[in-house]
Design a protein around this motif. Structure first.
Motif: not given
Lengths: 163, 204
Positions: A41-47, A72-81, A91-94
């Motif tokens: 998950l990439l948030d380019r604007r915030r680096g 469970t991974a995606v919600p946790e990644m969003l929480r951590l970000l 975010c965008t995803a690859k």
């Protein structure tokens, strides 16, 4: 076999272990995947970038560690970000991985199930998947360049590509 | 051999002895398998059992169904795998420089012969009524990163636990350790049998 790029070798890299999630504001995030799937998950604007090494499609309530399961991974990644950014990330995803390394058994291979479950989880979270390198029968070494958002995929005998 | 009873450890050693005979006969030279590791490991450590680097390894995997199911892998560093193929094919070690059908076939057949001879005594010792009922899949050749090969083998155990029971052996050929060996990853049913027979390695 391909070798890491000079840039990849020179920049600090955090290895993301199987079933875990890494978050970074600089450098590289790396992991190896076979039937597992690496979701970046990439948030380019915030680096900001997060990388999860997902092993299985569904947690069935056993959500520890959350990075192990697609649901469970995606919600946790969003929480951590969000924790790092101080606000909800954009975010965008690859996606990389989901191979069938051994032609064992019948039914839908676990790698395909992992990719489908992650696509569903990302759709629910309204995160667009902008690039993917999934399926096939080979493992992949995945390197995420946090600064550029580039995801380098290296294989044994099948070359290197950048997403 | 942490976390596993003496009885279970003995069964794996008996399997290794039988497999040693099969390997020696197959290669027509002195050869043996030594049980190196029989323990329950955290997932991240289990993935690294074949190495943490990015140098490719080669090998062959089989899925075993029946009373003692799981995945058995024969793996080796690339160069060692090619030497193993040379020995099987009756060539001087170092003859093979790349993986073609013949070399792949040699490694797959070695996995089939040695892997089955390794598991049969184990199944009998665990009371599987008909060890002949162990049904191995056709071997699949693999040449890939060590971590990705192990991930594929571990996927059958990881749904229930974050630790994995592994049994690893190393081949010695002509008295020289080779860094070539077998890894057995029992499935959930086989873990139950091992636990019932005295193995304390069942993941919590």
């Amino acid at each position: 076999m391909t070798r890491p790029t000079d840039r990849a070798a020179a920049v600090h890299a955090d290895a993301v272990a199987i079933g875990r999630i890494g978050v970074a504001t600089q450098g590289m995030l790396r992991t190896f995947v076979g039937s597992c799937v690496a979701v970046a998950l990439l948030d380019r604007r915030r680096g900001l970038a997060a990388l999860a090494h997902v092993m299985l499609p569904a947690s069935h309530g056993a959500a520890t560690p959350p990075g192990k399961f697609a649901d469970t991974a995606v919600p946790e990644m969003l929480r951590l970000l969000a924790e790092r950014a101080g606000e909800a990330p954009a975010c965008t995803a690859k996606l990389v991985g989901g191979a069938r390394m051994f032609a064992f058994g019948t039914g839908t291979p676990i790698g395909e199930q992992n990719v489908a479950a992650l696509e569903h989880a990302l759709a629910v979270a309204r995160i667009p998947v902008i690039a993917r390198d999934c399926g096939g029968d080979c493992g992949r070494r995945v390197s995420v360049d946090v600064a550029t958002g580039a995801v380098t995929v290296e294989t044994v005998g099948h070359g290197t590509r950048t997403l | 051999m942490s976390g596993v009873s003496h009885e279970i450890e003995t069964l794996f050693r008996v399997g290794a002895t039988q497999a040693s005979r099969a390997l020696a006969a197959w290669l027509d030279r002195p050869a043996s398998l030594v049980v190196e590791r029989l323990e329950s490991l955290p997932l991240a450590d289990a993935v690294a059992v074949l190495g943490r680097g990015d140098e490719p390894i080669c090998g062959a995997g089989m899925q075993v169904a029946g009373g003692l199911g799981g995945v058995i892998l024969l793996t080796a560093p690339d160069a060692v795998g090619l030497i193993l193929a040379d020995l099987v094919l009756g060539r001087s070690p170092g003859t093979s420089r790349a993986w073609h059908d013949l070399e792949r076939s040699a490694v797959m057949e070695t996995a089939n012969i040695v892997g089955c001879r390794y598991l049969n005594p184990l199944a009998t010792g665990l009371g599987v009524e008909d060890a002949g009922a162990l049904i191995p899949s056709p071997p699949c050749f693999v040449r890939d990163f060590p971590a990705t090969v192990m991930q594929a083998a571990l996927s059958m155990q990881t749904a229930e636990s974050d630790s994995v029971l592994l049994a690893t052996t190393e081949f010695s050929i002509d008295g020289v350790p080779t860094r070539c060996g077998l890894v057995f990853v029992p499935d959930a049913a086989a873990l139950g049998r091992l636990a019932a027979a005295g193995g304390r390695g069942r993941p919590a």
